[in-house]
Design a protein around this motif. Structure first.
Motif, mmCIF file in Angstrom:
data_model
loop_
_atom_site.group_PDB
_atom_site.id
_atom_site.type_symbol
_atom_site.label_atom_id
_atom_site.label_comp_id
_atom_site.label_asym_id
_atom_site.label_seq_id
_atom_site.Cartn_x
_atom_site.Cartn_y
_atom_site.Cartn_z
ATOM 1 N N PRO A 95 0.840 -1.210 0.000
ATOM 2 C CA PRO A 95 0.000 0.000 0.000
ATOM 3 C C PRO A 95 0.871 1.254 0.000
ATOM 4 O O PRO A 95 1.895 1.293 0.679
ATOM 5 C CB PRO A 95 -0.776 -0.099 1.318
ATOM 6 N N PRO A 96 0.481 2.265 -0.773
ATOM 7 C CA PRO A 96 1.260 3.506 -0.768
ATOM 8 C C PRO A 96 1.030 4.288 0.522
ATOM 9 O O PRO A 96 0.064 4.051 1.249
ATOM 10 C CB PRO A 96 0.695 4.276 -1.963
ATOM 11 N N THR A 97 1.926 5.209 0.816
ATOM 12 C CA THR A 97 1.705 6.183 1.890
ATOM 13 C C THR A 97 1.744 7.564 1.244
ATOM 14 O O THR A 97 2.315 7.730 0.161
ATOM 15 C CB THR A 97 2.802 6.108 2.972
ATOM 16 N N ALA A 98 1.120 8.541 1.889
ATOM 17 C CA ALA A 98 1.092 9.885 1.309
ATOM 18 C C ALA A 98 1.240 10.924 2.399
ATOM 19 O O ALA A 98 0.877 10.686 3.554
ATOM 20 C CB ALA A 98 -0.222 10.102 0.555
ATOM 21 N N ARG A 99 1.766 12.081 2.020
ATOM 22 C CA ARG A 99 1.892 13.211 2.948
ATOM 23 C C ARG A 99 1.398 14.481 2.268
ATOM 24 O O ARG A 99 1.597 14.672 1.061
ATOM 25 C CB ARG A 99 3.357 13.404 3.382
ATOM 26 N N TYR A 100 0.744 15.338 3.058
ATOM 27 C CA TYR A 100 0.311 16.655 2.586
ATOM 28 C C TYR A 100 0.698 17.655 3.675
ATOM 29 O O TYR A 100 0.388 17.425 4.854
ATOM 30 C CB TYR A 100 -1.196 16.667 2.345
ATOM 31 N N LEU A 101 1.377 18.730 3.278
ATOM 32 C CA LEU A 101 1.884 19.719 4.235
ATOM 33 C C LEU A 101 2.649 19.009 5.356
ATOM 34 O O LEU A 101 2.525 19.327 6.531
ATOM 35 C CB LEU A 101 0.742 20.577 4.798
ATOM 36 N N ASP A 102 3.371 17.972 4.933
ATOM 37 C CA ASP A 102 4.228 17.184 5.812
ATOM 38 C C ASP A 102 3.496 16.383 6.888
ATOM 39 O O ASP A 102 4.080 15.998 7.899
ATOM 40 C CB ASP A 102 5.324 18.057 6.439
ATOM 41 N N LYS A 103 2.201 16.087 6.675
ATOM 42 C CA LYS A 103 1.447 15.240 7.614
ATOM 43 C C LYS A 103 0.983 13.989 6.864
ATOM 44 O O LYS A 103 0.629 14.080 5.678
ATOM 45 C CB LYS A 103 0.209 15.986 8.127
ATOM 46 N N PRO A 104 0.964 12.830 7.536
ATOM 47 C CA PRO A 104 0.486 11.619 6.861
ATOM 48 C C PRO A 104 -1.002 11.716 6.513
ATOM 49 O O PRO A 104 -1.780 12.295 7.262
ATOM 50 C CB PRO A 104 0.753 10.503 7.879
ATOM 51 N N VAL A 105 -1.346 11.158 5.365
ATOM 52 C CA VAL A 105 -2.684 11.305 4.779
ATOM 53 C C VAL A 105 -3.389 9.941 4.739
ATOM 54 O O VAL A 105 -2.750 8.906 4.552
ATOM 55 C CB VAL A 105 -2.540 11.894 3.351
ATOM 56 N N LEU A 106 -4.703 9.975 4.891
ATOM 57 C CA LEU A 106 -5.538 8.766 4.808
ATOM 58 C C LEU A 106 -5.525 8.228 3.370
ATOM 59 O O LEU A 106 -5.775 8.969 2.424
ATOM 60 C CB LEU A 106 -6.972 9.123 5.218
ATOM 61 N N ILE A 107 -5.205 6.941 3.241
ATOM 62 C CA ILE A 107 -5.222 6.290 1.928
ATOM 63 C C ILE A 107 -6.231 5.155 1.981
ATOM 64 O O ILE A 107 -6.270 4.397 2.950
ATOM 65 C CB ILE A 107 -3.839 5.682 1.593
ATOM 66 N N THR A 108 -7.045 5.047 0.952
ATOM 67 C CA THR A 108 -8.025 3.976 0.913
ATOM 68 C C THR A 108 -8.099 3.431 -0.507
ATOM 69 O O THR A 108 -7.424 3.934 -1.404
ATOM 70 C CB THR A 108 -9.395 4.494 1.415
ATOM 71 N N ARG A 109 -8.885 2.364 -0.695
ATOM 72 C CA ARG A 109 -9.064 1.818 -2.033
ATOM 73 C C ARG A 109 -10.508 2.000 -2.444
ATOM 74 O O ARG A 109 -11.418 1.734 -1.664
ATOM 75 C CB ARG A 109 -8.717 0.326 -2.048
ATOM 76 N N SER A 110 -10.713 2.441 -3.671
ATOM 77 C CA SER A 110 -12.084 2.531 -4.163
ATOM 78 C C SER A 110 -12.456 1.148 -4.696
ATOM 79 O O SER A 110 -11.586 0.295 -4.888
ATOM 80 C CB SER A 110 -12.196 3.587 -5.253
ATOM 81 N N ASP A 111 -13.747 0.937 -4.931
ATOM 82 C CA ASP A 111 -14.177 -0.374 -5.419
ATOM 83 C C ASP A 111 -13.669 -0.645 -6.841
ATOM 84 O O ASP A 111 -13.769 -1.758 -7.330
ATOM 85 C CB ASP A 111 -15.705 -0.527 -5.317
#
Ligand code: ZN
Length: 292
Positions: A60-76
């Motif tokens: 699973p990827p990880t993501a950051r925005y303004l240096d904060k970790p971001v919620l990642i989910t999967r669409s159907d």
């Protein structure tokens, strides 16, 4: 034969327990649901389709925005999607998140459009909660640190639901983002959504989660913070009673306290904050009551 069957069952149970967290972190949400959350304004949410990122659930990827970790989910549709909270202070125009998968970095852009928030003037009977005494200021600063830290919590499990349930049944009152003046003095904009409901109304968890902080604070009164997973945090304040303890796991719909009028208030109501990647966003988005 029987022994082998039991052993196989035990192995199966052990295996299921082992992979359960992986399944939990690979919840999928319908693309249509995610689309309703896409309100890319300051104080809103951007749904960023991570096209080009490997759809494999193995890494699973990880993501950051303004240096904060971001919620990642999967669409159907099987694609990874980022659910990004946009702070009220965000600049308009093109913004981007940094995504990392298997050591590979990529940038994914989204556009923040403008939204006008109304002004509200509130008269309080005394200036106690406007001009703070040195003691009250010191207390407020101690309490602010605790609450700031709670918003930074980022746990790996996915929220049980991204479209949230209303924590109380009752009409909405003050919307998110109001530019507020207390006794004519400008103060921080309204960071949450208010419900006009009487003291004693049960407050229900809008999604499953874990209680990460409870307290009785100068401004917020009796307060509960719930971690729904992946940086999605709810805060409920001005409660009359708190029915949960830090560390407690809550099921969706569980009563966590009762509405009250504690802290800086003009009367009984529920104030509910929703935070994503440490950005307070409009809870109305998650209960399909958002007005652009
Ligand atoms: Zn409020």
């Amino acid at each position: 034969m029987h022994v082998i069957k039991v052993r196989a069952l035990c192995l199966l149970v052990a295996f299921a327990a082992l992979i359960a967290p992986m399944f939990a972190s690979a919840n999928t949400f319908s693309a249509a649901q995610l689309k309703t959350l896409n309100q890319p304004v300051p104080g809103g949410v951007a749904i960023v389709d991570l096209s080009g990122v490997n759809p494999s659930t193995q890494s699973p990827p990880t993501a950051r925005y303004l240096d904060k970790p971001v919620l990642i989910t999967r669409s159907d549709s099987g694609r990874w999607m980022a659910v990004v909270g946009i702070p009220l202070s965000a600049s308009l125009g093109s913004q981007s998140i940094e995504v990392v998968q298997g050591g590979k970095k990529s940038m994914h852009a989204f556009t923040v459009r403008d939204k006008k928030y109304r002004e509200q003037r509130i008269t309080l009977k005394t200036n106690k909660h406007v001009d703070l005494s040195p003691e009250d200021l010191a207390r407020y600063e101690r309490e602010k640190k605790l609450q700031d830290d709670a918003y930074q919590v980022f746990s790996p499990q996915q929220p049980s639901n991204l479209l949230l349930d209303r924590p109380v049944k009752g009409p909405l009152s003050s919307p998110f983002g109001l530019k507020r003046f207390f006794n004519d003095q400008p103060r921080a904009p309204h960071s949450g959504l208010d419900f006009a409901v009487p003291t004693g109304t049960p407050v229900q968890a809008p999604a499953a989660g874990r209680v990460i902080l409870v307290g009785d604070y100068f401004f917020n009164g009796k307060t509960v913070f719930v971690d729904h997973g992946q940086g999605m945090i709810s805060m409920f304040c001005h409660l009359s009673t708190i029915d949960v303890k830090p560390g407690e796991r809550l099921v969706r719909g569980q009563v966590l306290g009762k509405v009250g009028a504690t802290g800086r208030v003009t009367g009984a109501h529920l104030h509910w904050n929703v935070s994503l990647n440490d950005a307070r966003v409009d809870p109305a988005i998650f209960i399909s009551m958002f007005t652009p």
